[in-house]
Design an enzyme around this catalytic site. Structure first.
Site, short mmCIF file in Angstrom:
data_model
loop_
_atom_site.label_atom_id
_atom_site.label_comp_id
_atom_site.label_asym_id
_atom_site.label_seq_id
_atom_site.Cartn_x
_atom_site.Cartn_y
_atom_site.Cartn_z
N ARG A 1 5.61 11.99 -2.98
CA ARG A 1 5.38 12.50 -1.63
C ARG A 1 6.54 12.02 -0.74
NH1 ARG A 1 1.71 14.48 -3.87
NH2 ARG A 1 -0.53 14.53 -3.44
N HIS B 1 12.89 -2.84 2.37
CA HIS B 1 12.31 -1.58 2.83
C HIS B 1 13.21 -0.45 2.38
CE1 HIS B 1 9.32 -3.64 5.13
NE2 HIS B 1 10.26 -4.45 5.54
N ARG C 1 12.98 4.10 12.84
CA ARG C 1 11.69 4.80 12.85
C ARG C 1 10.86 4.37 14.07
NH1 ARG C 1 9.24 4.68 6.92
NH2 ARG C 1 7.92 6.25 7.93
N ALA D 1 3.17 -1.00 4.75
CA ALA D 1 2.62 -1.07 6.11
C ALA D 1 2.13 -2.47 6.49
CB ALA D 1 1.48 -0.07 6.25
N ASN E 1 8.30 -5.64 -0.95
CA ASN E 1 8.22 -4.53 0.00
C ASN E 1 6.74 -4.46 0.40
OD1 ASN E 1 8.03 -2.22 1.47
ND2 ASN E 1 9.24 -0.96 0.08
N HIS F 1 3.94 -4.82 9.01
CA HIS F 1 3.82 -4.75 10.47
C HIS F 1 2.48 -5.26 10.98
CE1 HIS F 1 7.16 -2.19 9.47
NE2 HIS F 1 6.38 -1.31 8.88
N PRO G 1 0.79 -1.23 0.00
CA PRO G 1 0.00 0.00 0.00
C PRO G 1 0.83 1.29 0.00
CG PRO G 1 -0.91 -1.55 1.56
CD PRO G 1 0.36 -2.17 1.03
N ASN G 2 0.37 2.20 -0.82
CA ASN G 2 0.88 3.57 -0.94
C ASN G 2 2.19 3.70 -1.71
OD1 ASN G 2 -1.26 4.84 0.61
ND2 ASN G 2 -0.41 3.80 2.38
N GLU H 1 12.89 -9.54 1.54
CA GLU H 1 12.08 -8.41 2.00
C GLU H 1 12.90 -7.13 1.85
OE1 GLU H 1 10.85 -9.07 6.05
OE2 GLU H 1 10.18 -7.00 6.33
N TYR I 1 11.56 8.54 1.32
CA TYR I 1 11.55 7.50 0.29
C TYR I 1 12.26 7.88 -1.01
CZ TYR I 1 8.01 5.74 3.52
OH TYR I 1 7.36 5.30 4.65
O1 CA2 Z 1 10.57 1.83 4.04
C1 CA2 Z 1 9.76 1.15 3.41
O2 CA2 Z 1 9.96 0.73 2.27
C2 CA2 Z 1 8.38 0.87 4.04
O3 CA2 Z 1 7.99 -0.43 3.68
C3 CA2 Z 1 7.44 1.89 3.45
C4 CA2 Z 1 6.04 1.83 4.04
C5 CA2 Z 1 6.09 1.87 5.57
O4 CA2 Z 1 4.78 1.67 6.09
C6 CA2 Z 1 7.02 0.80 6.12
O5 CA2 Z 1 7.05 0.91 7.52
C7 CA2 Z 1 8.42 0.96 5.55
C8 CA2 Z 1 5.20 3.03 3.56
C9 CA2 Z 1 5.05 3.08 2.08
C10 CA2 Z 1 4.42 4.37 1.73
O6 CA2 Z 1 5.00 4.82 0.53
C11 CA2 Z 1 4.90 6.12 0.23
C12 CA2 Z 1 5.72 6.57 -0.78
C13 CA2 Z 1 5.69 7.89 -1.12
C14 CA2 Z 1 4.82 8.76 -0.50
C15 CA2 Z 1 4.00 8.31 0.51
C16 CA2 Z 1 4.04 6.98 0.85
#
Ligand code: CA2
Length: 145
Positions: A19, A101, A108, A78, A75, A81, A11-12, A99, A24
């Protein structure tokens, strides 16, 4: 045809590069797909990128990978977790699971320190930015050799 590696994204991650670049980076998911394809080609593999904001769609893709793919790079975002269901699906896959990240989840919030997926993963890369995907592909080739 070269053996297939599924590169799954949760997701996301479709918003990558649009963003929160401080967390990221500036590369988009399309850039990640290209980097994975190049890295895969250089080690005699091929890759297919998939992203979904829906847990069930990712689980369906893991099931499909059981028939089509020799390895999974994931990857889970969220879902890392939270998702026992995604872990259970990955447990049915025979072959290396790596995996990735983008950020260093250990630097974090506490809730990001726990990964259900790590209970299945053969390796974890965190905090190497999007370069982590290509590094995982290199490791994948070693695990498959
Ligand atoms: O660090 C990572 O790759 C994560 O998997 C990214 C997840 C986060 O929930 C994990 O804890 C760590 C979040 C992905 C959201 O991706 C976005 C990318 C750009 C803008 C907003 C969100």
């Amino acid at each position: 045809m070269a053996p297939l590696i599924k590169v799954l994204n949760g997701p996301n991650l479709n918003l990558l590069g649009q963003r929160q670049p401080e967390l990221y980076g500036y590369d988009t998911l399309e850039d990640v797909g290209k980097a994975c394809a190049e890295a895969a080609k250089s080690v005699g593999l091929r890759s297919e990128l998939f992203q979904s904001n829906h847990e069930g769609a990712l689980i369906d893709m893991v099931h499909a990978a059981r028939e089509t793919s020799v390895g999974i790079i994931i990857n889970p975002a969220a879902l890392t977790h939270t998702s026992v269901a995604l872990l259970d699906a990955l447990q049915t896959f025979v072959g290396p699971v790596l995996e990735v990240h983008i950020s260093n989840i250990h630097k974090r919030e506490d809730f990001r320190h726990k990964s259900y997926v790590s209970l299945r993963a053969d390796g974890v890369i965190a905090g190497f930015g999007v370069q982590g995907y290509a590094l995982a592909m290199q490791r994948m080739s070693i695990l498959l050799s």
